[in-house]
Design a protein around this motif. Structure first.
Motif, PDB file in Angstrom:
ATOM      1  N   UNK A  92      90.983  89.538 -34.380  1.00 58.58           N
ATOM      2  CA  UNK A  92      90.684  88.647 -35.498  1.00 58.58           C
ATOM      3  C   UNK A  92      90.914  87.192 -35.122  1.00 58.58           C
ATOM      4  N   UNK A  93      89.949  86.341 -35.439  1.00 60.58           N
ATOM      5  CA  UNK A  93      90.147  84.907 -35.326  1.00 60.58           C
ATOM      6  C   UNK A  93      90.702  84.408 -36.652  1.00 60.58           C
ATOM      7  N   UNK A  94      91.941  83.953 -36.633  1.00 55.91           N
ATOM      8  CA  UNK A  94      92.578  83.486 -37.858  1.00 55.91           C
ATOM      9  C   UNK A  94      92.090  82.107 -38.258  1.00 55.91           C
ATOM     10  N   UNK A  95      91.799  81.262 -37.266  1.00 55.98           N
ATOM     11  CA  UNK A  95      91.326  79.913 -37.578  1.00 55.98           C
ATOM     12  C   UNK A  95      90.634  79.330 -36.365  1.00 55.98           C
ATOM     13  N   UNK A  96      89.756  78.366 -36.646  1.00 55.58           N
ATOM     14  CA  UNK A  96      88.987  77.701 -35.607  1.00 55.58           C
ATOM     15  C   UNK A  96      88.895  76.226 -35.965  1.00 55.58           C
ATOM     16  N   UNK A  97      89.026  75.363 -34.982  1.00 56.36           N
ATOM     17  CA  UNK A  97      89.061  73.931 -35.246  1.00 56.36           C
ATOM     18  C   UNK A  97      87.733  73.385 -35.761  1.00 56.36           C
ATOM     19  N   UNK A  98      86.650  74.161 -35.649  1.00 56.00           N
ATOM     20  CA  UNK A  98      85.352  73.707 -36.159  1.00 56.00           C
ATOM     21  C   UNK A  98      85.111  74.152 -37.599  1.00 56.00           C
ATOM     22  N   UNK A  99      86.007  74.997 -38.135  1.00 57.61           N
ATOM     23  CA  UNK A  99      85.746  75.624 -39.431  1.00 57.61           C
ATOM     24  C   UNK A  99      86.922  75.403 -40.369  1.00 57.61           C
ATOM     25  N   UNK A 100      87.079  74.182 -40.838  1.00 52.84           N
ATOM     26  CA  UNK A 100      88.225  73.886 -41.686  1.00 52.84           C
ATOM     27  C   UNK A 100      87.899  73.491 -43.108  1.00 52.84           C
ATOM     28  N   UNK A 101      86.624  73.558 -43.497  1.00 53.21           N
ATOM     29  CA  UNK A 101      86.242  73.082 -44.819  1.00 53.21           C
ATOM     30  C   UNK A 101      86.910  73.816 -45.962  1.00 53.21           C
ATOM     31  N   UNK A 102      87.017  75.138 -45.844  1.00 55.45           N
ATOM     32  CA  UNK A 102      87.600  75.894 -46.960  1.00 55.45           C
ATOM     33  C   UNK A 102      89.116  75.702 -47.029  1.00 55.45           C
ATOM     34  N   UNK A 103      89.776  75.507 -45.877  1.00 53.01           N
ATOM     35  CA  UNK A 103      91.207  75.211 -45.897  1.00 53.01           C
ATOM     36  C   UNK A 103      91.470  73.843 -46.523  1.00 53.01           C
ATOM     37  N   UNK A 104      90.594  72.882 -46.269  1.00 49.87           N
ATOM     38  CA  UNK A 104      90.716  71.579 -46.925  1.00 49.87           C
ATOM     39  C   UNK A 104      90.522  71.718 -48.434  1.00 49.87           C
ATOM     40  N   UNK A 105      89.577  72.563 -48.834  1.00 48.76           N
ATOM     41  CA  UNK A 105      89.321  72.778 -50.263  1.00 48.76           C
ATOM     42  C   UNK A 105      90.524  73.383 -50.967  1.00 48.76           C
ATOM     43  N   UNK A 106      91.328  74.145 -50.238  1.00 47.56           N
ATOM     44  CA  UNK A 106      92.526  74.735 -50.832  1.00 47.56           C
ATOM     45  C   UNK A 106      93.415  73.649 -51.436  1.00 47.56           C
ATOM     46  N   UNK A 107      93.597  72.551 -50.713  1.00 44.18           N
ATOM     47  CA  UNK A 107      94.413  71.446 -51.222  1.00 44.18           C
ATOM     48  C   UNK A 107      93.672  70.639 -52.275  1.00 44.18           C
ATOM     49  N   UNK A 108      92.396  70.370 -52.026  1.00 43.89           N
ATOM     50  CA  UNK A 108      91.626  69.524 -52.946  1.00 43.89           C
ATOM     51  C   UNK A 108      91.512  70.152 -54.331  1.00 43.89           C
TER      52      UNK A 108
END
Length: 223
Positions: free
Chosen positions: A34-50
């Motif tokens: 499993x890939x837990x995270x990738x430096x090119x795919x952070x939009x949804x993690x940013x949305x978590x805070x927003x």
């Protein structure tokens, strides 16, 4: 195509091994297959805070707990959207992940780890929640790929009825629990509602609003 290079490994307490991988300027953190995270795919993690910030609607001096540092997308977004008087605690179970943020991924994190609003805590986020009755205005969780213990089985307790009751107790009135997931889970939505939360479910894109894989965020307000 450049090959992936393994930069480092770290053991999750009570779980499996994390691998930090790099290909050119791209980073990946993997757990088994499993890939837990990738430096090119952070939009949804940013949305978590927003999205969590919007739910608080300008509340003064908010105290925010982020579960999971990862590549820092959620933290950097939180520093942008929450007020200058916010206090942000980041609980990261694996100390090496913090070291990676100051080492090979330092350029990705920028100066976020040294922001005076931020306290980094190498500890299980569940322990902070349990000890934090009435302490937080927002709790942002991105420690698994959804509401089950992927990184380690012990995390299941965050998402069952008992864990949700503990999280609700850690939130102030009107506080918000925001949780990131790779997909929807109807049974978890029911548990949230049964645990005394008003729930919104928001699909978000990993890269942008128009493209990329679709992830899922629960916004659960303590009612």
């Amino acid at each position: 195509m450049l090959p992936w290079i393994k930069l480092a490994t770290a053991q999750i307490p009570g779980g499996d091994e994390l691998r930090l991988m790099q290909r050119g300027e791209e980073f990946s953190i993997k757990l088994g297959s499993n890939e837990l995270m990738n430096s090119r795919l952070g939009g949804s993690e940013e949305a978590l805070a927003t999205l969590a910030c919007r739910k608080l609607d300008g509340r003064p001096r908010p105290r925010v707990l982020i579960g999971g540092l990862g590549m820092g997308f959620t933290l950097r977004a939180a520093l942008t959207v929450f007020a200058k008087d916010a206090t942000i605690e980041v609980a990261e179970l694996v100390p090496e992940v913090i070291d990676w943020g100051r080492g090979p991924m330092a350029a990705l994190h920028g100066d976020s780890l040294d922001d005076p609003r931020v306290t980094l805590i190498a500890r299980d986020v569940g322990e902070l929640i349990q000890a934090g009755t009435g302490r937080y205005d927002a709790i942002l969780l991105d420690v698994d790929n959804g509401p089950e213990g992927l990184s380690r089985k012990a995390n299941d307790r965050l998402y069952d009825h008992g864990g949700l009751a503990t999280t609700r107790a850690a939130l102030r009135d009107g506080g918000v629990l925001a949780l990131w997931s790779s997909g929807p889970d109807e049974s978890f939505t029911r548990r949230l509602r049964q645990s005394g939360f008003a729930v919104n479910e928001v699909p978000v894109r990993a890269v942008s609003k128009r493209s990329g894989s679709r992830h899922w965020i629960w916004l659960a307000v303590r009612s």
